[in-house]
Motif scaffolding. Structure first.
Motif, PDB file in Angstrom:
ATOM      1  N   LYS A   1      63.679  62.152   4.750  1.00 29.54           N
ATOM      2  CA  LYS A   1      63.468  61.653   3.393  1.00 29.54           C
ATOM      3  C   LYS A   1      62.153  62.192   2.834  1.00 29.54           C
ATOM      4  O   LYS A   1      61.178  62.356   3.552  1.00 29.54           O
ATOM      5  N   ILE A   2      62.135  62.430   1.514  1.00 29.49           N
ATOM      6  CA  ILE A   2      60.947  62.970   0.873  1.00 29.49           C
ATOM      7  C   ILE A   2      59.763  62.019   1.013  1.00 29.49           C
ATOM      8  O   ILE A   2      59.885  60.815   0.785  1.00 29.49           O
ATOM      9  N   ASN A   3      58.633  62.564   1.407  1.00 29.85           N
ATOM     10  CA  ASN A   3      57.380  61.819   1.489  1.00 29.85           C
ATOM     11  C   ASN A   3      56.640  62.019   0.164  1.00 29.85           C
ATOM     12  O   ASN A   3      56.205  63.128  -0.157  1.00 29.85           O
TER      13      ASN A   3
ATOM     14  N   PHE B   1      53.799  69.297   4.922  1.00 26.83           N
ATOM     15  CA  PHE B   1      55.189  68.909   5.095  1.00 26.83           C
ATOM     16  C   PHE B   1      55.665  68.141   3.873  1.00 26.83           C
ATOM     17  O   PHE B   1      54.879  67.484   3.188  1.00 26.83           O
ATOM     18  N   HIS B   2      56.959  68.187   3.605  1.00 31.56           N
ATOM     19  CA  HIS B   2      57.519  67.522   2.429  1.00 31.56           C
ATOM     20  C   HIS B   2      58.218  66.213   2.769  1.00 31.56           C
ATOM     21  O   HIS B   2      58.348  65.343   1.908  1.00 31.56           O
ATOM     22  N   CYS B   3      58.699  66.087   3.992  1.00 30.27           N
ATOM     23  CA  CYS B   3      59.570  64.965   4.355  1.00 30.27           C
ATOM     24  C   CYS B   3      59.011  64.180   5.524  1.00 30.27           C
ATOM     25  O   CYS B   3      58.200  64.673   6.306  1.00 30.27           O
ATOM     26  N   PHE B   4      59.473  62.943   5.634  1.00 27.79           N
ATOM     27  CA  PHE B   4      59.249  62.180   6.844  1.00 27.79           C
ATOM     28  C   PHE B   4      60.157  62.733   7.946  1.00 27.79           C
ATOM     29  O   PHE B   4      61.026  63.575   7.701  1.00 27.79           O
ATOM     30  N   SER B   5      59.967  62.209   9.153  1.00 24.43           N
ATOM     31  CA  SER B   5      60.763  62.696  10.280  1.00 24.43           C
ATOM     32  C   SER B   5      62.236  62.351  10.154  1.00 24.43           C
ATOM     33  O   SER B   5      63.078  62.921  10.847  1.00 24.43           O
ATOM     34  N   ASN B   6      62.594  61.423   9.257  1.00 22.45           N
ATOM     35  CA  ASN B   6      64.009  61.112   9.045  1.00 22.45           C
ATOM     36  C   ASN B   6      64.634  61.963   7.935  1.00 22.45           C
ATOM     37  O   ASN B   6      65.775  61.757   7.545  1.00 22.45           O
TER      38      ASN B   6
END
Length: 243
Positions: A198-200, A191-196
């Motif tokens: 935003k980029i992880n 996955f690239h993003c957090f659950s909100n």
């Protein structure tokens, strides 16, 4: 059909929105795989979470060798120098020296079957995908550390052949610092993003240089919103076969 399975025929089905999508900043849970693990193992497919902070999931035995060979044979003469988007424009970059081309499932029965497997593993309907990005790396070629972008929610990459040395995929900022080496028929999803949304930063990854041999890969990008490039009606028997 399994009543607990995903409705992959629905063009709007994508598990990364609700309940996964919210304002809380946390990594996505790999639980989307847990419900289907037993079925996957019956197919000879084994999933292992190698880093929970992204997460990065290793998927062994996803693709038959004959399908890998078909993709390479069909696209081998079509790949061209890979490009990147810089300031809104397509450009050649020193940090990305591979070659690539885009392959749609239409006209390739084996590739249609691969799409079905990928949709089942991810639980994502066809319109959230685009064509397979087929990649070739020769000796010394690489793609430096990068993110696949906030509009792409996840990536599933298939290794289409074995590589004699090098060519590993590396997540330098992930706590477990996973490095996966190409093995024909295996895949990796992250996955690239957090659950909100935003980029992880832990999702930033690199395809390290091939030392000996040639590396072939096939990348499936999962988008948050429908792309519509791959139509659900291309898979009329999906529920009966996979769910």
């Amino acid at each position: 059909p399994d009543p607990n399975g995903p409705d992959l025929q629905s063009p709007d089905f994508c598990p990364f929105r609700v309940p996964y999508y919210n304002e809380e900043k946390r990594p996505h849970s790999p639980e989307f795989l847990v419900a289907r693990r037993r079925r996957l193992e019956k197919w000879g497919v084994r999933c292992t979470v190698v880093d929970k902070s992204v997460p990065v999931v290793k998927i062994e035995g996803l693709v038959n060798a004959s399908v890998c060979d078909e993709i390479i044979e069909a696209m081998g003469s079509q790949v061209k120098r890979s490009r990147v988007i810089e300031k809104g424009k397509s450009a050649v970059a020193q940090g990305r020296t591979s070659s690539n081309a885009w392959m749609y499932p239409s006209g390739h029965p084996a590739v249609l079957e691969l799409y079905k497997k990928v949709m089942y593993v991810t639980g994502v309907a066809a319109p959230h995908f685009e064509a397979i990005q087929v990649l070739r790396y020769e000796v010394g070629e690489r793609y430096g550390r990068h993110s696949d972008g906030e509009f792409r929610q996840a990536t599933l990459m298939v290794y289409l052949n074995d590589v004699q040395a090098g060519g590993d995929t590396e997540w330098e900022y992930a706590p477990q610092h996973p490095r996966l080496y190409p093995r024909k028929g295996d895949a990796v999803m992250w996955f690239h993003c957090f659950s909100n949304g935003k980029i992880n930063r832990a999702s930033e990854h690199a395809s390290n240089a091939v030392i000996n041999g040639t590396k072939w890969g096939g990348t499936f990008f999962v988008y948050k919103k429908r792309r519509g490039l791959i139509k659900a009606n291309e898979f009329p028997d999906l529920d009966r076969e996979l769910v």
